[in-house]
Design a protein around this motif. Structure first.
Motif, short mmCIF file in Angstrom:
data_model
loop_
_atom_site.label_atom_id
_atom_site.label_comp_id
_atom_site.label_asym_id
_atom_site.label_seq_id
_atom_site.Cartn_x
_atom_site.Cartn_y
_atom_site.Cartn_z
N TRP A 176 -75.37 7.28 7.07
CA TRP A 176 -75.09 8.47 7.91
C TRP A 176 -75.50 9.78 7.22
CZ3 TRP A 176 -74.02 9.37 12.84
CH2 TRP A 176 -73.46 8.35 13.61
N SER A 177 -75.13 9.93 5.96
CA SER A 177 -75.38 11.22 5.29
C SER A 177 -76.88 11.47 5.17
CB SER A 177 -74.70 11.26 3.93
OG SER A 177 -75.16 10.21 3.12
N LEU B 178 -75.62 14.87 15.65
CA LEU B 178 -75.33 13.74 14.76
C LEU B 178 -73.93 13.84 14.15
CD1 LEU B 178 -78.81 13.28 13.03
CD2 LEU B 178 -77.65 11.67 14.56
N ILE B 179 -73.51 15.07 13.85
CA ILE B 179 -72.16 15.26 13.29
C ILE B 179 -71.13 14.81 14.33
CG2 ILE B 179 -70.45 17.01 12.58
CD1 ILE B 179 -72.35 16.63 10.31
N LYS B 180 -71.40 15.13 15.60
CA LYS B 180 -70.47 14.70 16.67
C LYS B 180 -70.40 13.17 16.74
CE LYS B 180 -70.27 18.52 19.92
NZ LYS B 180 -71.49 19.35 19.95
N PHE B 181 -71.57 12.52 16.64
CA PHE B 181 -71.60 11.05 16.64
C PHE B 181 -70.86 10.49 15.42
CE2 PHE B 181 -75.80 10.87 19.22
CZ PHE B 181 -75.08 10.87 20.41
N PHE B 182 -71.09 11.14 14.29
CA PHE B 182 -70.45 10.68 13.06
C PHE B 182 -68.92 10.71 13.20
CE2 PHE B 182 -68.38 11.99 9.06
CZ PHE B 182 -68.52 10.80 8.36
N LYS B 183 -68.45 11.80 13.83
CA LYS B 183 -67.00 11.96 14.02
C LYS B 183 -66.44 10.80 14.87
CE LYS B 183 -63.89 15.16 16.31
NZ LYS B 183 -63.78 16.48 16.94
N VAL B 184 -67.14 10.50 15.96
CA VAL B 184 -66.70 9.40 16.83
C VAL B 184 -66.76 8.08 16.05
CG1 VAL B 184 -67.25 8.07 18.92
CG2 VAL B 184 -67.46 10.58 18.92
N TYR B 185 -67.86 7.92 15.29
CA TYR B 185 -68.03 6.70 14.51
C TYR B 185 -66.88 6.55 13.51
CZ TYR B 185 -69.33 3.32 11.20
OH TYR B 185 -69.26 2.23 10.40
N LEU B 186 -66.57 7.65 12.81
CA LEU B 186 -65.54 7.60 11.77
C LEU B 186 -64.19 7.20 12.37
CD1 LEU B 186 -65.15 8.15 8.73
CD2 LEU B 186 -64.51 10.50 9.32
N MET B 187 -63.87 7.76 13.52
CA MET B 187 -62.60 7.43 14.17
C MET B 187 -62.59 5.95 14.58
SD MET B 187 -60.58 9.89 14.00
CE MET B 187 -61.15 10.82 12.62
N SER C 3 -61.56 -0.99 10.66
CA SER C 3 -60.75 -1.27 9.47
C SER C 3 -59.62 -2.28 9.73
CB SER C 3 -60.29 0.01 8.77
OG SER C 3 -59.03 0.39 9.15
N PRO C 4 -59.00 -2.34 10.94
CA PRO C 4 -58.04 -3.44 11.16
C PRO C 4 -58.70 -4.82 11.08
CG PRO C 4 -57.78 -1.74 12.83
CD PRO C 4 -58.98 -1.37 12.04
N VAL C 5 -59.96 -4.90 11.52
CA VAL C 5 -60.67 -6.19 11.42
C VAL C 5 -60.88 -6.53 9.95
CG1 VAL C 5 -62.82 -7.41 11.98
CG2 VAL C 5 -61.83 -5.80 13.64
#
Ligand SMILES: Cc1cc2nc3c(=O)[nH]c(=O)nc-3n(C[C@H](O)[C@H](O)[C@H](O)COP(=O)(O)O)c2cc1C
Length: 304
Positions: free
Chosen positions: A243-244, A257-266, A273-275
């Motif tokens: 991403w970076s 891309l920052i907006k996509f990154f934010k959605v991706y991070l969430m 991460s639960p998986v």
């Protein structure tokens, strides 16, 4: 002759400053034995606190890629003195030592201050500091500093609660509990209780025995390793690398891309991460010894 102690730190919320000042107390209590100097790293252009949401996410590529900013030079006094011990406080931004810390480490001042000097690193983070400490170990080795100890204070709540509370804290400034959410960050008891780590360091320092300080710090609770979080960090570093670099390369598409990154991070935090957690738990018996070995390594101060 008095010994010179330098306390280096950067802190937006004041949390890390409280921690390092508590750890320095046992030295402060012996003014006839120690001369203590505080060096608060400052950027020429600092980051805002509380963070506007877009600025918070927009800081990701430069944080992760360790792109420095200009710092205000340390005083001549600091630059010209030889220190006997350095307490080095830092926080983690995006699985990496924060931009102000990286900016100091990459400046010409760092080697003048750190070279040939014993260093105890002290972090106050949410809970993912382990691979960041590995990155810091490389800087310290290259600067010829002697890493002798490490203290990592974290938010002890579960990984999901601490995500919610840290976002509240960093974007509104509210650390205290609200509604059903607890207080954010390192607990008040651990912050005030960190004096005990200072006592351990001071005793080893006085006895000329800093090489044995880390096992005692670990025994007293200075480092907790949660194997699941190490796994998340490993995966996170791989994904953050992609991403970076993408965001830095595609300059004209950065806001999108920052907006996509934010959605991706969430999504990564709440879905991926639960998986990872379930897979991690299922493989516990298989990787038991490997994870114990990894834990011992991450609690230590050596660099692989
Ligand atoms: C931009 C940003 C990114 C962060 N990323 C992480 C992280 O990856 N892992 C972590 O444990 N904490 C992370 N934190 C929390 C910080 O390490 C730190 O605990 C918090 O910002 C308070 O720090 P201070 O008052 O010492 O500046 C992040 C904070 C900020 C502002």
């Amino acid at each position: 002759m008095k010994k010179n102690i330098l306390v280096i730190y950067y802190s937006q919320t004041g949390q890390l400053e409280d921690i390092v000042r508590n750890i320095a107390k046992p030295f402060e209590a012996q003014k006839d034995a120690y001369d203590i100097t505080y060096y608060n790293i400052r950027l020429k252009e600092d980051f805002p606190f509380p963070w506007p949401g877009d600025v918070f996410f927009n800081t990701f590529p430069e944080s992760y890629l360790q792109i420095p900013k200009e710092i205000v030079p340390p005083s001549e006094e600091i630059l010209n003195k030889k220190y006997d011990l350095i307490l080095f406080g830092y926080q983690v931004w995006y699985l990496t030592p924060s931009i102000p810390i990286i900016s100091f480490l990459k400046s010409d001042y760092a080697s003048r201050i750190l070279k040939d000097t014993p260093v105890v690193t002290i972090s106050g983070t949410r809970n993912m500091w382990m691979l960041s400490q590995e990155k810091l170990k490389v800087y310290l080795r290259d600067l010829q500093a002697q890493l002798v100890g490490n203290i990592a204070l974290v938010d002890r709540h579960d990984n999901y609660t601490s995500v919610l509370t840290i976002l509240r804290w960093l974007t509104t400034g509210q650390k205290e509990k609200s509604g059903w959410l607890p207080a954010a960050g390192v607990s008040d008891e651990e912050i005030s209780g960190s004096v005990k780590y200072g006592e351990i360091i001071e005793r080893h320092f006085k006895n000329n025995d800093l090489k044995n300080v880390q096992p005692e710090l670990v025994k007293k609770g200075a480092i907790e390793i949660r194997a699941f979080l190490v796994r998340v960090e490993k995966v996170g570093n791989k994904i953050f690398t992609v991403w970076s670099n993408l965001i830095i390369k595609k300059k004209e598409k950065r806001p999108l891309l920052i907006k996509f990154f934010k959605v991706y991070l969430m999504a990564a935090i709440w879905i991926i991460s639960p998986v990872v957690l379930v897979l991690h738990l299922l493989t516990t018996p298989i990787f038991w010894f490997k994870r114990q070995k990894q834990k011992r390594y991450l609690q230590g101060i050596n660099l692989k």
